[in-house]
Design an enzyme around this catalytic site. Structure first.
Site: not given
Length: 428
Positions: A234, A298, A371
């Site tokens: 990213e 992923w 998270t």
């Protein structure tokens, strides 16, 4: 009620009492280092293993049986050598005590890798003595002594700790500490307080490469594992495209364009890690990673086998099967409605076959605990369980009978709850 289920079981009638003194230990060179064989007969429990890890897993199985072990034999060993869990401690810091607790929980499931996502736009959580402002601007972090304790504690439970230092994107916390690392050194950024993908990236100067060599020197000294993760995902090229100095560097380096700068930086890190006897791991998005680097695929389930054909070792981490921050059921929330990971979907993740000419390239599988929306350890546990139990059977290679898994799962979760583990809803 064993989780993960042993791969080969032949149970006879009757039970033997399980006490520490009743177990006879031996080594069997025909077994792999993580394999074990339990033989239970009247008054005798024999545990043969291929090495210390195999003995540890055999004892884990015995402990789940409780005081009475059924007569018979169990021949057991993992399908994958990399059975991982990633914990994001950058977006929301997780106390050392919780990291140690998580090590215990995953070791009981015969998982053997804990990847710590230590840096991101929202925080830098690892003390770097040569560059102390990295943690000064981020607040909560792990000291060198904390990391040594975590690594030692995990090793006793046959869990490897893999550090992740993200670059050249996901670096706003580093730029907040040291603006000269960025493409606009005069700009003063703050540690990011939002989610998503920050546009800010490292610059392409040799001084920035040297800075992160300093960082990796301390990382390598703290973490003995052969793998170091550097993120690599990213990374938006916008700053490199519009910054005159970055464009000048692109030309100096002979790169085909700003889009190639990410690969150039990760390749420099891979070279440096190789000189230190380590292997680089990165999040795979396209075929531009450093030669010989290990990839974590992923984006989807198909890219893993494709990456093996590029000659890469692969850890499978497809987000729709392994991202446990996604909700269990369709509901309102940051990921609804297109990102849902049910217990059944986690259990039925069937790693795809590898082409014959790339056999051995799939190292294993990994579950992720991002998270952004899990600010506390309790939130992490509720998202992890019960799905991590399903993932453990996928990683061990014994998934298959889902009704039997659900039958075994309920008493296992009851044991966890009795120990204070926060359990999410059991929605098959």
């Amino acid at each position: 009620m064993i989780i993960p289920r042993p791969r080969e079981v032949a149970v006879l009638g009757g039970f033997a009492a399980h006490t520490h003194d009743a177990v006879r230990l031996s080594r069997d060179p025909r077994l792999g280092p993580e394999d074990y064989r339990l033989s239970v007969s009247d008054g005798a429990i024999e545990l043969a293993s291929g090495g210390p890890a195999g003995e540890f897993y055999g004892r884990q199985t015995l402990s789940q049986f409780g005081e009475a072990v059924p007569y018979g034999t169990i021949g057991d060993g993992p399908r994958f050598g990399w059975r991982g869990v990633m914990l994001d401690v950058a977006r929301h810091f997780m106390p050392k005590e919780f990291v140690l607790r998580l090590v215990d929980l995953i070791a009981e499931l015969k998982l053997n890798v804990l990847q710590l996502h230590l840096t991101d736009d929202q925080g830098w959580r690892l003390e770097i003595k040569r560059h102390p402002r990295l943690t000064e601007v981020s607040g909560d972090h792990y000291t060198h002594d904390d990391i040594r304790e975590i690594v030692s504690y995990a090793a006793e439970r046959f869990v490897r700790i893999v550090p992740e230092i993200g670059l050249p994107g996901h670096v706003q916390a580093a730029l907040a500490a040291y603006p000269h690392l960025g493409n606009d050194p005069g700009r003063r950024l703050q540690v990011w307080d939002s989610w998503g993908i920050s546009e800010h990236t490292l610059n392409l100067e040799e001084s920035t490469i040297a800075f992160f060599r300093d960082v990796l020197d301390e990382v390598v000294d703290l973490f003995p594992d052969e793998y170091v993760h550097v993120g690599g995902d990213e990374c938006l090229p916008g700053e490199w495209e519009r910054t005159p100095r970055a464009q000048e560097r692109v030309r100096e380096l002979g790169l085909p364009g700003a889009h190639a700068a990410r690969a150039w930086i990760t390749a420099r890190m891979a070279e440096y890690l190789a000189d230190r006897g380590r292997k680089l791991v990165y999040w795979y998005e396209k075929a531009d990673g450093p030669p010989g680097a290990t990839t974590m695929t992923w984006l989807d389930e198909e890219s893993g086998p494709l990456a093996t054909l590029e000659g890469r070792d692969v850890v499978l981490a497809p987000h729709l099967r392994t991202y446990f921050d996604y909700p269990l059921v369709l509901e309102e929330g940051p990921f609804a409605p297109d990102r849902v990971l049910s217990l059944s979907q986690a259990y039925h993740f069937d790693p795809p076959p590898v082409p014959e000419r790339a056999r051995g390239r799939i190292l294993g599988v990994q579950a992720q605990l991002w998270t952004e929306y899990m600010p506390t350890p309790s939130d992490v546990e509720r998202q992890a369980f019960p799905r991590l139990c399903a993932f453990a059977e996928v990683a061990w290679g014994s998934a298959g009978d889902y009704p039997d898994f659900l039958r075994r799962l309920r008493p296992h979760l009851a044991r966890l709850e009795a120990r204070g583990v926060r359990i999410g809803p059991l929605i098959p």
